[in-house]
Motif scaffolding. Structure first.
Motif, PDB file in Angstrom:
ATOM      1  N   ASP A 148      40.558 -57.581 117.808  1.00  9.87           N
ATOM      2  CA  ASP A 148      39.724 -56.396 117.899  1.00  9.87           C
ATOM      3  C   ASP A 148      39.845 -55.794 119.297  1.00  9.87           C
ATOM      4  O   ASP A 148      39.572 -56.456 120.297  1.00  9.87           O
ATOM      5  N   VAL A 149      40.260 -54.552 119.363  1.00 10.77           N
ATOM      6  CA  VAL A 149      40.401 -53.848 120.637  1.00 10.77           C
ATOM      7  C   VAL A 149      39.712 -52.498 120.488  1.00 10.77           C
ATOM      8  O   VAL A 149      39.965 -51.760 119.533  1.00 10.77           O
ATOM      9  N   MET A 171      38.175 -65.548 123.264  1.00 10.10           N
ATOM     10  CA  MET A 171      37.826 -64.127 123.185  1.00 10.10           C
ATOM     11  C   MET A 171      39.071 -63.263 123.293  1.00 10.10           C
ATOM     12  O   MET A 171      39.246 -62.277 122.615  1.00 10.10           O
ATOM     13  N   THR A 172      39.976 -63.624 124.240  1.00  9.08           N
ATOM     14  CA  THR A 172      41.170 -62.821 124.413  1.00  9.08           C
ATOM     15  C   THR A 172      42.118 -62.950 123.240  1.00  9.08           C
ATOM     16  O   THR A 172      43.039 -62.179 123.093  1.00  9.08           O
ATOM     17  N   GLY A 173      41.915 -63.947 122.391  1.00 14.70           N
ATOM     18  CA  GLY A 173      42.772 -64.086 121.228  1.00 14.70           C
ATOM     19  C   GLY A 173      42.375 -63.168 120.090  1.00 14.70           C
ATOM     20  O   GLY A 173      43.078 -63.060 119.092  1.00 14.70           O
ATOM     21  N   ALA A 213      42.426 -46.334 134.106  1.00 16.96           N
ATOM     22  CA  ALA A 213      41.914 -45.113 133.501  1.00 16.96           C
ATOM     23  C   ALA A 213      41.742 -45.249 131.993  1.00 16.96           C
ATOM     24  O   ALA A 213      41.082 -44.407 131.365  1.00 16.96           O
ATOM     25  N   ARG A 214      42.321 -46.304 131.418  1.00 15.59           N
ATOM     26  CA  ARG A 214      42.252 -46.529 129.975  1.00 15.59           C
ATOM     27  C   ARG A 214      41.843 -47.982 129.681  1.00 15.59           C
ATOM     28  O   ARG A 214      42.628 -48.731 129.099  1.00 15.59           O
ATOM     29  N   PRO A 215      40.647 -48.382 130.063  1.00 18.49           N
ATOM     30  CA  PRO A 215      40.226 -49.750 129.752  1.00 18.49           C
ATOM     31  C   PRO A 215      40.038 -49.937 128.267  1.00 18.49           C
ATOM     32  O   PRO A 215      39.841 -48.966 127.515  1.00 18.49           O
ATOM     33  N   ALA A 216      40.093 -51.184 127.838  1.00 16.71           N
ATOM     34  CA  ALA A 216      39.904 -51.507 126.422  1.00 16.71           C
ATOM     35  C   ALA A 216      39.110 -52.779 126.281  1.00 16.71           C
ATOM     36  O   ALA A 216      39.440 -53.805 126.914  1.00 16.71           O
ATOM     37  N   LEU A 217      38.058 -52.734 125.491  1.00 15.50           N
ATOM     38  CA  LEU A 217      37.203 -53.906 125.259  1.00 15.50           C
ATOM     39  C   LEU A 217      37.864 -54.823 124.242  1.00 15.50           C
ATOM     40  O   LEU A 217      38.295 -54.359 123.180  1.00 15.50           O
ATOM     41  N   LEU A 218      37.922 -56.111 124.552  1.00 12.80           N
ATOM     42  CA  LEU A 218      38.456 -57.097 123.621  1.00 12.80           C
ATOM     43  C   LEU A 218      37.314 -57.850 122.973  1.00 12.80           C
ATOM     44  O   LEU A 218      36.327 -58.181 123.622  1.00 12.80           O
ATOM     45  N   GLY A 219      37.487 -58.130 121.686  1.00 10.09           N
ATOM     46  CA  GLY A 219      36.494 -58.933 120.984  1.00 10.09           C
ATOM     47  C   GLY A 219      35.488 -58.090 120.231  1.00 10.09           C
ATOM     48  O   GLY A 219      35.467 -56.887 120.305  1.00 10.09           O
TER      49      GLY A 219
END
Length: 218
Positions: free
Chosen positions: A6-7, A1-3, A212-218
């Protein structure tokens, strides 16, 4: 998933709403089965997992969902067990700081048992190193348990949570969070990532170097 490349940029509130949306389809079947849905917020930094979990709990409450809120940090072993191998021991931080068996016995398992549906808010007061002596509380069918802390996808808890938000923190960010070179938590987290591969097993993987700036991976 971390590879994945898509962010998706999020806000903290957007992350909380996304987590609630992800578990929404589980709540109805849980209510019919007479159990709760168990959501874990897993991450290396307890203050950050707690903040995300609190936001998720608030977002769930806003939808009318009953919430049970638990912190792994409230289920510590007594100090003599935690520090038996010394305060800087990496393996102790991973294996012995939290009483995982008590967390499972007093919270995770009963909330998946329609004949039980009780939970313990706290096991131990970390400041006094004494039992918190809190009573078991009832939970309604279809409630959402939000539990936070590190190492929640450890193999001992396999099958004990229904959904996981994993906060991914880079080694560089961890060194900023834990600047003391004697702090065992970065090493314990590295062991956890190596042995348990939480990013590959979580439902949501969130880059969290900057809370304060999270980002969803996958």
């Amino acid at each position: 998933m971390t590879g994945s490349k898509d962010v998706r940029a999020l806000t903290p509130a957007g992350l909380a709403d996304l987590a609630v949306t992800r578990v929404a389809s589980l709540l109805g079947p849980a209510r019919q089965a007479g159990v709760a849905v168990r959501l874990a917020v897993d991450g290396a930094v307890e203050a950050e997992t707690a903040a995300v979990a609190d936001a998720v709990a608030a977002a769930a409450l806003a939808t009318g969902t009953g919430v049970v809120r638990v912190r792994a940090a409230d289920f510590l072993h007594r100090r003599s067990v935690r520090l038996e191998w010394g305060p800087h021991d990496v393996d102790a931080a991973f294996e012995r700081w939290v009483d995982w068996a008590s967390l499972q016995r007093e919270v995770l398992d009963p909330l998946a048992d329609p004949t039980a549906m009780t939970w313990l808010p706290r096991l131990r007061d970390a400041a006094t190193d004494r039992s918190a002596r809190e009573p078991l509380l009832p939970a309604a069918p279809g409630a959402l348990l939000v539990v936070d802390g590190p190492y929640l996808l450890r193999w001992e808890l396999s099958g004990s949570v229904d959904a996981v938000v994993h906060l991914l923190t880079s080694p560089a960010a961890l060194s900023r969070r834990f600047p003391d070179p004697g702090d065992p938590r970065p090493g314990a987290w590295a062991r956890y990532v190596d042995e348990c591969d939480p990013a590959a097993r979580a439902d949501l993987v969130v880059r969290h170097d900057h809370p304060a700036r999270p980002a969803l991976l996958g």
